[in-house]
Motif scaffolding. Sequence first.
Motif, short mmCIF file in Angstrom:
data_model
loop_
_atom_site.label_atom_id
_atom_site.label_comp_id
_atom_site.label_asym_id
_atom_site.label_seq_id
_atom_site.Cartn_x
_atom_site.Cartn_y
_atom_site.Cartn_z
N LEU A 1 30.20 22.23 6.87
CA LEU A 1 29.74 22.79 8.28
C LEU A 1 28.59 21.84 8.50
O LEU A 1 27.68 22.22 9.59
CB LEU A 1 29.16 24.30 8.15
CG LEU A 1 30.24 25.07 8.07
CD1 LEU A 1 29.59 26.80 7.68
CD2 LEU A 1 31.22 25.37 9.16
N GLN A 2 28.55 20.69 8.10
CA GLN A 2 27.40 19.44 8.78
C GLN A 2 27.95 19.39 9.92
O GLN A 2 26.96 18.83 10.88
CB GLN A 2 27.42 18.53 7.60
CG GLN A 2 26.43 18.93 6.43
CD GLN A 2 25.94 17.58 5.68
OE1 GLN A 2 26.44 16.99 5.07
NE2 GLN A 2 24.69 17.24 6.35
N ALA B 1 20.96 12.99 15.26
CA ALA B 1 19.99 13.52 14.23
C ALA B 1 20.70 14.15 12.97
O ALA B 1 21.79 14.55 13.39
CB ALA B 1 19.18 14.72 14.92
N ARG B 2 20.02 14.20 12.09
CA ARG B 2 20.44 14.62 10.68
C ARG B 2 19.39 15.55 10.05
O ARG B 2 18.30 15.20 9.93
CB ARG B 2 20.93 13.48 9.88
CG ARG B 2 21.77 12.32 10.26
CD ARG B 2 21.87 11.32 9.16
NE ARG B 2 22.71 11.62 7.91
CZ ARG B 2 23.73 11.11 7.80
NH1 ARG B 2 24.35 10.34 8.23
NH2 ARG B 2 24.23 11.44 6.39
N HIS B 3 19.87 16.82 10.28
CA HIS B 3 18.97 17.81 9.67
C HIS B 3 19.25 17.90 8.18
O HIS B 3 20.59 17.88 7.76
CB HIS B 3 19.14 18.89 10.30
CG HIS B 3 18.80 18.75 11.64
ND1 HIS B 3 17.70 18.34 12.48
CD2 HIS B 3 19.52 19.13 12.91
CE1 HIS B 3 17.67 18.25 13.64
NE2 HIS B 3 19.04 18.76 14.06
N ASP C 1 26.19 5.61 13.21
CA ASP C 1 26.07 6.56 12.69
C ASP C 1 27.36 7.61 13.13
O ASP C 1 27.29 8.61 13.64
CB ASP C 1 24.82 7.25 13.68
CG ASP C 1 23.49 6.63 13.52
OD1 ASP C 1 23.43 6.35 12.41
OD2 ASP C 1 22.84 6.29 14.54
N THR C 2 28.53 7.06 12.91
CA THR C 2 29.59 7.73 13.25
C THR C 2 30.37 7.97 12.04
O THR C 2 30.78 6.80 11.55
CB THR C 2 30.60 7.10 14.27
OG1 THR C 2 29.63 6.72 15.47
CG2 THR C 2 31.80 7.70 14.54
N TYR D 1 26.26 14.61 18.90
CA TYR D 1 25.94 15.92 17.97
C TYR D 1 24.81 15.64 17.03
O TYR D 1 24.70 14.52 16.69
CB TYR D 1 27.37 16.57 17.46
CG TYR D 1 27.52 16.22 16.34
CD1 TYR D 1 28.10 14.83 16.00
CD2 TYR D 1 27.43 16.91 15.11
CE1 TYR D 1 28.53 14.35 14.82
CE2 TYR D 1 27.58 16.28 13.74
CZ TYR D 1 28.38 14.91 13.64
OH TYR D 1 28.54 14.36 12.49
N GLN D 2 24.03 16.81 16.97
CA GLN D 2 23.18 16.85 15.87
C GLN D 2 24.02 17.41 14.51
O GLN D 2 24.44 18.43 14.62
CB GLN D 2 21.82 17.92 16.36
CG GLN D 2 21.45 17.51 17.53
CD GLN D 2 20.04 17.78 17.53
OE1 GLN D 2 19.41 18.42 16.81
NE2 GLN D 2 19.29 17.27 18.63
N ARG D 3 23.80 16.54 13.45
CA ARG D 3 24.21 16.83 12.33
C ARG D 3 23.35 17.87 11.56
O ARG D 3 22.31 17.80 11.33
CB ARG D 3 24.37 15.55 11.45
CG ARG D 3 25.17 15.87 10.24
CD ARG D 3 25.83 14.42 9.90
NE ARG D 3 26.24 14.61 8.56
CZ ARG D 3 27.70 14.92 8.04
NH1 ARG D 3 28.62 15.29 9.06
NH2 ARG D 3 27.92 14.67 6.78
#
Length: 323
Positions: A109-110, A136-138, A166-167, A207-209
């Motif tokens: 679900l990332q 962004a990577r949370h 970042d893909t 999208y925000q990861r």
Amino acid sequence: MPASQTSPPSPTTHLISVVLPCYNEEAVLARTHDRIARALRPVEGVRYEVIYVDDGSADATWNLIRTFTRESPMVRAVRFSRNFGHQAACLGGLKEARGDAVVVIDADLQDPPEIIPEMVARWRQGWHVVSARRTARHGETAFKNLSAFAFYRLLGRISDHPVAFDTGDFRLLDREVVDLLTGLTDRELFLRGAVSWAGFPETAIEYQRDSRAAGESKYTLPKMVALSRSAFLTSGSVLPLRLPLWTGTASLAGALAMALTRRGRANALPLALFGLESLAVGTVGEYLHAVLRQVQGRPAYVVSERIRSTIPGAVLASVEEVA
Ligand code: UDP
Ligand code: MG
């Protein structure tokens, strides 16, 4: 998954396959399945199938997948005999997929499944590849953030077929691209690089990861190193093999300049010898690269479209018409 998905498709209905590589994901998989099912409600003209690829899990992952197949008609699954790694699991999923387009998505679900319908909408506009770019990577460790940042930038700079920054592998691929990729015989396929090599029209959704919903990262350091190795060496860049040619040429030029200008003349000979050695290594590298490409056996070109005159009798039209 809603029962309405089992109704027979209309002739214009597209089937979209969603592939989830899973390795020891028992902590998160029930949640993932639930969210996927909610995100992928069939809409006019689009049906989904979900393909789980169990990459040799040692926990309850396969049992969970089994229950999904009992509960939902649209779920199919394959189980690897052992852990072959994420890239192999993605490839396995692509081979199993029957859809007109295929989306590969992580099982933790990332990657939010909610953007899949938007990917499908872009595909229906005519894009062959719809990738998802992380803005962004949370919830990642500092090491993960740093290594990912460096990996994508370095790969973007030196790769023969640059992969967008970042893909990851969260992307939609048209059937034409899937068939091309699954037909490749690369022993160690770096999927992102191969998609970029294929060269089909690509668009991206940002999208925000999110952070992992549960469980821990399965991309251990050795797995990250293995991915980088195949990304840079075997399927991405000729640079490491070509570097000695450049250093050799530069060293010989430097040695010649030193000899001619009488500056540091004493060092000119060792530098020239170093240059010759580097050139020899670089030449071997060139042969190695040629052998690598030959062994890889990729086609020399990829056709994206074919047209012919529509004027009756203008040219021999197609094989069927000629036969
Ligand atoms: N995965 C896999 N085989 C592996 C390692 C990972 O199929 O050997 C799957 C994993 O279950 C997940 C996806 O690949 O669905 C990405 O892995 P992970 O989330 O652990 O990597 P990270 O997001 O930490 O880079
Ligand atoms: Mg993850």
